[in-house]
Design an enzyme around this catalytic site. Structure first.
Site, PDB file in Angstrom:
ATOM      1  N   ASP A  25       1.145  -1.334  -0.253  1.00 49.78           N
ATOM      2  CA  ASP A  25      -0.170   0.399   0.391  1.00 49.78           C
ATOM      3  C   ASP A  25       0.605   0.601   0.439  1.00 49.78           C
ATOM      4  O   ASP A  25       2.109   1.396   0.277  1.00 49.78           O
ATOM      5  CB  ASP A  25      -1.117   0.055   1.393  1.00 49.78           C
ATOM      6  CG  ASP A  25      -1.621   1.000   0.757  1.00 49.78           C
ATOM      7  OD1 ASP A  25      -1.887   1.472   0.148  1.00 49.78           O
ATOM      8  OD2 ASP A  25      -2.554   1.463   2.218  1.00 49.78           O
ATOM      9  N   GLU A  42      -8.924  12.523   6.680  1.00 54.91           N
ATOM     10  CA  GLU A  42     -10.513  13.434   7.551  1.00 54.91           C
ATOM     11  C   GLU A  42      -9.788  14.238   8.265  1.00 54.91           C
ATOM     12  O   GLU A  42      -9.775  15.447   9.141  1.00 54.91           O
ATOM     13  CB  GLU A  42     -10.935  13.059   8.066  1.00 54.91           C
ATOM     14  CG  GLU A  42     -11.348  11.684   7.079  1.00 54.91           C
ATOM     15  CD  GLU A  42     -13.498  10.829   7.791  1.00 54.91           C
ATOM     16  OE1 GLU A  42     -12.948  10.174   8.871  1.00 54.91           O
ATOM     17  OE2 GLU A  42     -13.986  11.084   7.398  1.00 54.91           O
ATOM     18  N   LYS A  89     -18.723  13.925   0.573  1.00 51.06           N
ATOM     19  CA  LYS A  89     -16.707  13.622  -0.164  1.00 51.06           C
ATOM     20  C   LYS A  89     -16.480  11.949  -0.427  1.00 51.06           C
ATOM     21  O   LYS A  89     -16.956  11.693  -0.514  1.00 51.06           O
ATOM     22  CB  LYS A  89     -15.848  13.833   1.509  1.00 51.06           C
ATOM     23  CG  LYS A  89     -14.910  13.502   2.218  1.00 51.06           C
ATOM     24  CD  LYS A  89     -14.146  13.616   3.615  1.00 51.06           C
ATOM     25  CE  LYS A  89     -13.943  12.475   4.383  1.00 51.06           C
ATOM     26  NZ  LYS A  89     -14.674  12.632   5.094  1.00 51.06           N
TER      27      LYS A  89
END
Length: 1103
Positions: free
Chosen positions: A378, A517, A572
């Protein structure tokens, strides 16, 4: 409910927690502030009162199982057979010594393995599900065992609930409770559900909607709850207390009715095989352990075969003399200390990995790490720092807001905010040309224009940032709020689960939540429009939430406005997914209807932000017509439609400073790195180039190769397996990656014969982690589901820790090969000596052994054992990360190891046999005496002296071989070819491994008392003091070292068995086999992302 074993305190309440209010529960436990949680004093008091949060017997080590495992070892079985034969022929001295060896070996092995199992339990506890609790106002991630009644526990999607909780705040919380109820459907939780008028019999566990139960998983939403039951008092604890029996394998049933008349016999036979296989270690354990168990029983069979050969040579006239010789050959072939050495190596390897931020959950991972050929990683938090910050925000009709000079991503008061116009791509290209001309002028003192290689231009790119800002003369500092900016900030703050608060005690800003966030929330706080401010001061009230879903890649919330009570939807998510749902762009006078041309302009802005390495999110909103129904589940597609795009946010997650060096290390180690990320293709490409996974300039590659390097998940998933297999190269970067994309990538790698590792942190990563050969979970950001499916856990979520784990795995594998070769070489030498020694017959026709059984035991246990331990502690070879991964199919017993074992064993056996022959038949008169296998007599003097010479020689040969085997191929006199020392031998054998040095040195000196102590020499070892024979033993050492050095030189000269050990600089590969070497980039800082000293500086130019 039961009593706590620790203090006798009951975990009980006046009424069951699901029937009581939260305030009433708190009053029964301890004074508690829901916004602060427990303090350390309260935690210690509650833990002493209620004990740890774990089930009884969970992970306990059964000592008798470990003891039986030691006794069932093939090595011990051979010694028991030898013991029985010794007592059977009334040789009590030999029988007593073997008894001591058996007892000592079992006790030492038992202690070592018991400690190893306990160590594994403690490591499993570290990788067990964790809990997020609120203590002293801070969110802390702790092991589930440390949760106490009264803790405020925070749970979210993917978490395993650590204890029984009474929920008091939730948002769309659903839990999978089939482990308790058997129901497959998740249960929606309601914190305010009133059960005060029901009793426990009327309301079952599955109907208590304000409770969340230990070991169940959160499938949707988030919540906070107070812990009310822990350990054996939880519902799962009650089940565990009542459960008995174990789960059997398939076809083990004894039922004739269900499976036919033959099933009882078939089931009984399979159960018996399972029991025998488990007892003997043939069906349980890691691949290496099973392989070594098979080796042990193969050697056991060889021991029996050798005994039969001894009996056959003597025409099966099994007298005590013959039996003793058979004992000698049986003992000689068994490496008695092998299992103990292996156990210690595993334990020390696990501890070493723990120090390098890697937690091993499965022993099989230790064997697999060294064979990894591909890593699928990742990006966020692994290749990058995972500390997101909003760098730029594009607002239609207004321009671009930029944040600069902000070093702390959590501090909204740090940094400078500027506003500039939004420019098209053509305008940006014109500015780039002007910037290049400016630097051309700077480089030439005569102001002459000249061209630079593209790589040099890349190097100057980072230096041009300041000048770029100067060119933007129309950029100005932030001078006040606008309606357009306020609308964007409102969506960013409210459609958000992160929290930002100033800790007044230490003056630091604290954040909790997802890094993306957090970045958006901090950005809103820069303008005093944070979520807490909007809710508490302005009066915005949340009605509903549609959590982020990886399948739709967006999140939405429903809020009621404070002034006119209008209901607003804020959304969002990924730009592609949001734009398709928008009918309008902008607000007020800048509001425009979405058209294809306008959508292209928005995508152009997105691409320009992504080209700067920014992760781009879209923010949108819309008013909801009428009252939003709170008691009806409104479909998501109805809520997320006809939206108005408010703008784009560009978030930057800088690569870890150590990542590029780690990628380069992977390349030199023959490992290819793939980046699988959910980011936009342009963002993923930018980061991939920055860390060296893909080249900056694709023009040097053929078109088909260049086209295959970067793919989106949609493109990759749309391809068939045949099309993927036909690609010249598998993608090195996959953007917008979905969970099933990772699984397909692993399958594609396996079809190409690769041995792959996969990283993961989410709930949906479980299948890909299990499909990979080595599943790697994130310890900080990873979900409990991902950790449970993984083989190893990174405690710092750092890509370089994966490289550390591979290096440590290779070191362990190398060391296992070394001490296995060392032990088996001595066994081969002893067998060669004893089998050929069958031709030495005394006056009664009985074979006279060149080594007595106790001499063999001494050599195998006390001579070979300590150096083998030392080889298990060897440091990594100088080129361990410059070789290809080892062949996982061959494992430890590669053709080179087997061939070395035979060559060195034969050389050792022949040299010792020659010494025996010279002493007895060369200098001596050839008289082999009478009954020299049992006792000393004057006629046996020559034989006893020959045995002493052979014993000394074999001891020294075995000890010196440990130094030689420090490297399988390189000369002992120059183990490291890069050493600048004139005489590196002493440094190599003393400084680098002092345990091995002292094991060899002391082992060499112990020979002298064994030969010269009266009584001990002739009655126990059946040998006599020697004089001139020392010259033969010492001379044989020189010949043996010369022989090993010659064999190594032959292997190097003719490149035998070179294969996987070829170094990086000697390997030829394509342009894609130079990851990490693609650019001129230089690591300017000497510290890592965490402020620790870096191991090396990166100063590598394009090859």
């Amino acid at each position: 409910m039961g009593t706590s074993k620790k203090s006798g305190t009951l975990q009980q309440y006046e009424r069951h927690p699901y029937q009581s209010s939260v305030d009433h529960l708190i009053s029964q436990l301890v004074p508690l502030d829901r916004e602060q949680g427990l303090n350390p004093v309260q935690v210690n008091e509650l833990r002493s009162r209620y004990g740890e949060n774990k089930l009884e017997g969970d992970g306990a080590v059964k000592w008798y199982a470990v003891l039986f495992k030691q006794i069932s070892n093939a090595m011990i079985l051979v010694l028991l057979l030898a013991l029985a034969l010794s007592y059977g022929v009334s040789d009590y001295i030999e029988g007593g010594v073997i008894t001591a060896v058996v007892v000592g070996n079992v006790l030492v092995g038992f202690y070592q393995e018991f400690q190893a199992e306990k160590k594994m339990d403690s490591l499993r506890a570290l990788s067990s599900p964790t809990a997020t609790v609120l203590r002293s106002g801070n969110l802390e991630s702790i092991p589930s065992a440390q949760v106490v009644p009264g803790d405020i526990v925070v749970i979210k999607t993917g978490d395993t609930i650590p204890a029984d909780l009474r929920i008091f705040e939730s948002m769309n919380l659903e839990c999978d409770e089939k482990i308790l109820t058997g129901e497959a459907m998740p249960v929606a939780k309601t914190p305010d559900a009133d059960f005060s008028h029901t009793n426990e019999l009327e309301c079952g566990v599955g109907d208590r909607l304000n409770m969340a139960y230990s070991s169940s998983t959160v499938t949707k939403g988030r919540a906070r709850g107070i812990c009310v039951f822990t350990g054996m008092y939880t519902e799962i604890g009650k089940i565990a207390e009542s459960m008995q029996g174990t789960t059997r394998k398939e076809n083990r049933s004894l039922s004739r009715k269900k499976h036919g008349n033959l099933q009882p016999a078939k089931g009984a036979a399979l159960r018996a095989w399972d029991a025998v296989g488990a007892f003997l270690g043939l069906t349980v354990g890691t691949p290496l352990q099973i392989k070594l168990s098979k080796l042990a029983y193969t050697l056991f069979g060889c021991a029996l075969l050798l005994a039969i050969i001894v009996f056959a040579v003597h025409k099966f006239d099994v007298t005590s003399e013959v039996a003793i010789y058979a004992i000698s050959t049986g003992i000689a072939i068994i490496p008695e200390s092998l299992i103990a050495v292996l156990t210690i190596t595993f334990v020390t390897g696990m501890a070493a990995m723990r120090k390098r931020q890697v937690l091993t959950r499965k022993l099989s991972a230790l064997e697999a790490l060294g064979g990894i050929t591909n890593i699928c990683s990742d990006k966020t938090g692994t290749l990058t720092q995972g500390l997101m910050t909003v760098r730029k925000a594009w607002i239609p009709g207004v321009g671009i807001y930029s944040v600069a000079n902000s070093e702390d991503p959590s501090n909204p008061k740090q940094g400078q905010i500027t506003v500039g116009p939004a420019k098209s791509k053509s305008e940006m290209d014109a500015e780039k040309t002007a910037r290049q001309e400016h630097f051309d002028t700077q480089r030439s003192g005569a102001a002459l224009k000249f061209e630079l290689p593209p790589q040099r231009s890349e190097k100057d790119a980072t230096k041009s940032d300041a000048y770029e800002e100067k060119l933007a003369e129309d950029t100005k500092e932030y001078d006040g709020m606008t309606p357009e900016l306020e609308a964007l900030l409102r969506s960013a703050a409210l459609c958000n689960l992160a929290t930002v608060r100033l800790n007044e005690q230490d003056g630091k800003w604290q954040t909790t939540g997802d890094p993306t966030e957090v970045a958006l929330q901090v950005f809103a706080y820069r303008f005093d429009k944070g979520k807490k401010i909007l809710e508490k001061h302005d009066g915005w009230k949340q009605i509903s939430e549609y959590p982020f879903d990886s399948t739709v890649k967006r999140m939405s919330v429903v809020y009621r406005a404070p002034s006119d009570q209008e209901t607003m939807i804020f959304t969002k998510g990924a730009v592609e997914r949001i734009l398709d749902l928008c009918d309008d762009v902008g607000i007020g006078s800048d509001r425009k209807q979405m058209t294809e041309e306008l959508k292209r302009d928005i995508y152009e802005q997105m691409d320009m932000l992504a080209d700067q390495g920014l992760r781009v999110l879209a923010l949108a909103a819309k008013p909801w017509a009428g009252e939003f129904p709170e008691d009806v589940d409104v479909p998501r597609d109805q809520v997320e439609s006809k939206l108005t795009l408010l703008g784009l946010a560009g978030l930057y997650d800088p690569p870890r400073l150590e990542t590029k060096d780690a990628v380069r290390q992977c390349t030199t180690a023959g490992i290819k790195v793939h980046m699988l990320t959910g980011d936009h293709p342009a963002t993923a490409t930018s980061i991939g180039k920055e860390v060296g996974i893909i080249p900056r300039d694709f023009s040097t590659l053929s078109k088909d190769v260049a086209d295959s390097l970067v793919k989106t998940a949609a493109e990759f998933d749309a391809m068939t397996d045949a099309e993927i297999d036909a690609m010249p190269e598998l993608p090195l970067v996959i953007a917008r990656c979905a969970p099933n994309t990772k699984t397909r990538m692993i399958a594609a790698l396996h079809r190409r014969g690769a041995y792959a590792a996969m990283t993961g942190d989410g709930v949906n990563d479980g299948p890909s982690l299990q499909a990979a050969d080595v599943g790697i979970a994130m310890g900080l950001a990873g979900s409990d589901v991902a950790k449970g499916a993984s083989d190893i856990v990174l405690t710092d979520d750092n890509f370089s820790s994966i490289v550390n784990a591979i290096e440590e795995g290779r070191r362990m594998f190398d060391n296992i090969q070394k001490f296995v070769l060392h032990l088996l070489t001595s066994n081969v030498g002893e067998v060669v000596l004893l089998v050929l020694g069958l031709c030495f017959r005394d006056s009664h026709g009985y074979s006279v052994f060149p080594l007595s059984p106790l001499q063999i035991l001494w050599i195998n246990m006390l001579t070979s054992g300590p150096p083998a331990f030392g080889l298990g502690l060897e440091k990594a070879a100088y080129n361990i990360m410059q070789r290809r991964p080892h062949n996982t199919k061959q494992g430890v017993f590669s053709p080179q190891i087997l061939c070395d074992m035979i060559v060195y064993g034969l050389l050792m056996g022949i040299l010792t046999l020659l010494t025996f022959v010279i002493v007895v038949f060369g200098v001596g008169d050839g008289d082999l005496g009478t009954e020299c296998n049992r006792t000393y007599s004057p006629s046996c003097d020559t034989v006893f002296r020959a045995r002493a010479a052979v014993f000394a020689e074999l001891t020294w040969l075995i000890l010196i071989s440990a130094w030689e085997i420090k490297s399988i191929r390189r000369s002992m006199f120059r183990l490291n070819p890069h050493s600048t020392a004139r005489f590196p031998l002493f440094s190599s054998i003393y400084t680098e491994n002092r345990f091995l040095f002292y094991a060899v040195a002391l082992g060499s000196l112990v020979v002298f008392p064994c030969i010269y102590i009266p009584g001990f020499n002739d009655k126990v070892f059946k040998q006599r003091p020697i004089t001139w024979e020392w010259a033969l033993s010492a001379g044989a050492v020189v010949v043996f070292v010369a022989g090993m050095e010659t064999w190594k030189m032959v292997k190097r000269s003719f490149r035998w068995f070179e294969g996987d050990e070829m170094e990086f600089k000697e390997r030829k590969g394509g342009p894609l086999d130079r990851q990490g070497f693609f650019s001129f980039a230089r690591t300017l800082s000497r510290t890592t992302s965490f402020g620790k000293a870096a191991t090396r500086e990166s100063r590598v130019s394009e090859a």
